[in-house]
Design a protein around this motif. Structure first.
Motif, PDB file in Angstrom:
ATOM      1  N   THR A 139       0.833  -1.208   0.000  1.00 18.37           N
ATOM      2  CA  THR A 139       0.000   0.000   0.000  1.00 18.37           C
ATOM      3  C   THR A 139       0.863   1.251   0.000  1.00 18.37           C
ATOM      4  O   THR A 139       0.412   2.322  -0.408  1.00 18.37           O
ATOM      5  CB  THR A 139      -0.936   0.034   1.227  1.00 18.37           C
ATOM      6  OG1 THR A 139      -0.168   0.195   2.426  1.00 18.37           O
ATOM      7  CG2 THR A 139      -1.762  -1.232   1.327  1.00 18.37           C
ATOM      8  N   LEU A 140       2.105   1.125   0.462  1.00 18.73           N
ATOM      9  CA  LEU A 140       3.029   2.254   0.508  1.00 18.73           C
ATOM     10  C   LEU A 140       3.814   2.414  -0.782  1.00 18.73           C
ATOM     11  O   LEU A 140       3.988   3.525  -1.286  1.00 18.73           O
ATOM     12  CB  LEU A 140       4.012   2.076   1.673  1.00 18.73           C
ATOM     13  CG  LEU A 140       3.472   2.148   3.096  1.00 18.73           C
ATOM     14  CD1 LEU A 140       4.562   1.738   4.078  1.00 18.73           C
ATOM     15  CD2 LEU A 140       2.968   3.545   3.424  1.00 18.73           C
ATOM     16  N   GLN A 141       4.285   1.309  -1.318  1.00 17.77           N
ATOM     17  CA  GLN A 141       5.201   1.342  -2.452  1.00 17.77           C
ATOM     18  C   GLN A 141       4.431   1.346  -3.777  1.00 17.77           C
ATOM     19  O   GLN A 141       4.462   0.391  -4.553  1.00 17.77           O
ATOM     20  CB  GLN A 141       6.169   0.165  -2.359  1.00 17.77           C
ATOM     21  CG  GLN A 141       7.049   0.241  -1.122  1.00 17.77           C
ATOM     22  CD  GLN A 141       7.866  -1.012  -0.885  1.00 17.77           C
ATOM     23  OE1 GLN A 141       7.775  -1.989  -1.630  1.00 17.77           O
ATOM     24  NE2 GLN A 141       8.700  -1.013   0.145  1.00 17.77           N
ATOM     25  N   THR A 142       3.761   2.462  -4.021  1.00 16.93           N
ATOM     26  CA  THR A 142       3.002   2.644  -5.256  1.00 16.93           C
ATOM     27  C   THR A 142       3.341   4.006  -5.862  1.00 16.93           C
ATOM     28  O   THR A 142       3.917   4.874  -5.199  1.00 16.93           O
ATOM     29  CB  THR A 142       1.481   2.594  -4.990  1.00 16.93           C
ATOM     30  OG1 THR A 142       1.101   3.753  -4.226  1.00 16.93           O
ATOM     31  CG2 THR A 142       1.087   1.327  -4.249  1.00 16.93           C
ATOM     32  N   LYS A 143       2.963   4.201  -7.104  1.00 19.02           N
ATOM     33  CA  LYS A 143       3.192   5.480  -7.772  1.00 19.02           C
ATOM     34  C   LYS A 143       2.349   6.594  -7.149  1.00 19.02           C
ATOM     35  O   LYS A 143       2.667   7.776  -7.281  1.00 19.02           O
ATOM     36  CB  LYS A 143       2.850   5.357  -9.268  1.00 19.02           C
ATOM     37  CG  LYS A 143       3.807   4.486 -10.065  1.00 19.02           C
ATOM     38  CD  LYS A 143       5.179   5.127 -10.186  1.00 19.02           C
ATOM     39  CE  LYS A 143       6.082   4.312 -11.097  1.00 19.02           C
ATOM     40  NZ  LYS A 143       7.442   4.927 -11.224  1.00 19.02           N
ATOM     41  N   GLU A 144       1.270   6.204  -6.453  1.00 15.93           N
ATOM     42  CA  GLU A 144       0.350   7.189  -5.882  1.00 15.93           C
ATOM     43  C   GLU A 144       0.709   7.596  -4.462  1.00 15.93           C
ATOM     44  O   GLU A 144      -0.029   8.369  -3.836  1.00 15.93           O
ATOM     45  CB  GLU A 144      -1.083   6.629  -5.894  1.00 15.93           C
ATOM     46  CG  GLU A 144      -1.659   6.379  -7.281  1.00 15.93           C
ATOM     47  CD  GLU A 144      -1.146   5.101  -7.917  1.00 15.93           C
ATOM     48  OE1 GLU A 144      -0.768   4.174  -7.153  1.00 15.93           O
ATOM     49  OE2 GLU A 144      -1.092   5.033  -9.157  1.00 15.93           O
ATOM     50  N   ILE A 145       1.809   7.084  -3.925  1.00 18.93           N
ATOM     51  CA  ILE A 145       2.130   7.265  -2.506  1.00 18.93           C
ATOM     52  C   ILE A 145       2.163   8.737  -2.097  1.00 18.93           C
ATOM     53  O   ILE A 145       1.617   9.115  -1.053  1.00 18.93           O
ATOM     54  CB  ILE A 145       3.457   6.578  -2.130  1.00 18.93           C
ATOM     55  CG1 ILE A 145       3.819   6.832  -0.656  1.00 18.93           C
ATOM     56  CG2 ILE A 145       4.580   6.998  -3.048  1.00 18.93           C
ATOM     57  CD1 ILE A 145       2.824   6.335   0.347  1.00 18.93           C
ATOM     58  N   ASP A 146       2.777   9.604  -2.903  1.00 18.34           N
ATOM     59  CA  ASP A 146       2.912  11.011  -2.506  1.00 18.34           C
ATOM     60  C   ASP A 146       1.554  11.687  -2.401  1.00 18.34           C
ATOM     61  O   ASP A 146       1.286  12.425  -1.444  1.00 18.34           O
ATOM     62  CB  ASP A 146       3.812  11.757  -3.500  1.00 18.34           C
ATOM     63  CG  ASP A 146       5.254  11.273  -3.439  1.00 18.34           C
ATOM     64  OD1 ASP A 146       5.682  10.851  -2.342  1.00 18.34           O
ATOM     65  OD2 ASP A 146       5.936  11.309  -4.471  1.00 18.34           O
ATOM     66  N   GLN A 147       0.685  11.445  -3.394  1.00 18.56           N
ATOM     67  CA  GLN A 147      -0.640  12.048  -3.370  1.00 18.56           C
ATOM     68  C   GLN A 147      -1.484  11.464  -2.227  1.00 18.56           C
ATOM     69  O   GLN A 147      -2.185  12.197  -1.527  1.00 18.56           O
ATOM     70  CB  GLN A 147      -1.349  11.829  -4.711  1.00 18.56           C
ATOM     71  CG  GLN A 147      -2.730  12.470  -4.787  1.00 18.56           C
ATOM     72  CD  GLN A 147      -2.709  13.969  -4.559  1.00 18.56           C
ATOM     73  OE1 GLN A 147      -1.791  14.666  -5.014  1.00 18.56           O
ATOM     74  NE2 GLN A 147      -3.709  14.484  -3.851  1.00 18.56           N
ATOM     75  N   GLU A 148      -1.403  10.162  -2.044  1.00 16.53           N
ATOM     76  CA  GLU A 148      -2.183   9.522  -0.979  1.00 16.53           C
ATOM     77  C   GLU A 148      -1.701   9.971   0.389  1.00 16.53           C
ATOM     78  O   GLU A 148      -2.497  10.112   1.326  1.00 16.53           O
ATOM     79  CB  GLU A 148      -2.106   8.003  -1.122  1.00 16.53           C
ATOM     80  CG  GLU A 148      -2.864   7.487  -2.329  1.00 16.53           C
ATOM     81  CD  GLU A 148      -2.771   5.987  -2.510  1.00 16.53           C
ATOM     82  OE1 GLU A 148      -3.548   5.454  -3.312  1.00 16.53           O
ATOM     83  OE2 GLU A 148      -1.922   5.347  -1.856  1.00 16.53           O
TER      84      GLU A 148
END
Length: 224
Positions: free
Chosen positions: A138-147
């Motif tokens: 759940t952390l290591q995704t391309k969306e991490i910064d926005q999430e």
């Protein structure tokens, strides 16, 4: 503990779900059986169609609660860390001795989890197995910064920062409190994983727990 938790509302960021699953029988059923199914077949093989078959419901009904399975996993992890935060606060409240408070916090975060009977539709023991295996995804995704900006990991960060406070109370001069705290929280998940699956590269076993390891590590690291 069970009585207190039964009156405690787990808080999850409302941006994670479309409809709060705690507000309906179907929603609770989705949460209950998604945990069991993910633990059974793994997150990669998990789909809303398979979940729908399990609960005898249309796949479309699940989308009324969650946009996709990633958001469902974010919900499960947020629920878990909110539950852990409550246990952490409850266990360390009114403890005056700084080292005892820190040791209690480490134990809560790193110990083997058993099911809490106060939450009928969520098996925390099974959910813990999922967190051990799947949380970093759940952390290591391309969306991490926005999430992260959306506050999806606020509870997780709050737990780490609470432990940072306990570490600083024990040794105010220790310069790496945040790194140590985050290592305790996430590292313990890795130690549990190794204990279960690759036990030749960890000292944790049936007699030595991750709690033993981290309490020993922290006591030696913080020794002045």
């Amino acid at each position: 503990m069970n009585t207190l938790l039964s009156n405690f509302k787990i808080q999850v960021n409302s941006k994670i779900f479309v409809k709060d699953p705690e507000t309906s029988i179907l929603g609770k059923k989705i949460i209950e059986h998604s945990i069991l199914l993910i633990e059974e077949i793994g997150f990669e093989n998990f789909t809303f169609k398979k979940l729908g078959d399990k609960i005898s419901s249309n796949e479309s009904s699940i989308y009324r609660y969650f946009e996709n399975k990633h958001k469902l996993m974010l919900y499960l992890s947020s629920w878990y860390w909110s539950w852990m935060e409550y246990k952490l606060v409850f266990t360390t409240s009114n403890v005056i001795d700084s080292e005892e408070k820190l040791n209690r916090a480490i134990t809560i975060i790193t110990e083997k989890i058993v099911d809490d009977q106060a939450t009928e539709h969520i098996n925390e023991s099974v959910l813990n197995k999922i967190i051990i295996t799947e949380f970093t995804k759940t952390l290591q995704t391309k969306e991490i910064d926005q999430e992260n900006k959306e506050g999806f990991f606020l509870i997780y960060k709050r737990i780490i920062n609470r432990i940072v406070t306990y570490i600083t109370e024990v040794n105010p001069e220790y310069p790496f409190a945040k790194s140590l705290a985050s290592n305790i929280v996430e590292g313990s998940l890795h130690q549990h994983f190794l204990k279960q699956h690759i036990d030749t590269i960890t000292d944790c076993n049936e007699t030595i727990s991750p709690s033993d390891f981290y309490i020993h590590l922290v006591q030696n690291v913080l020794r002045k």
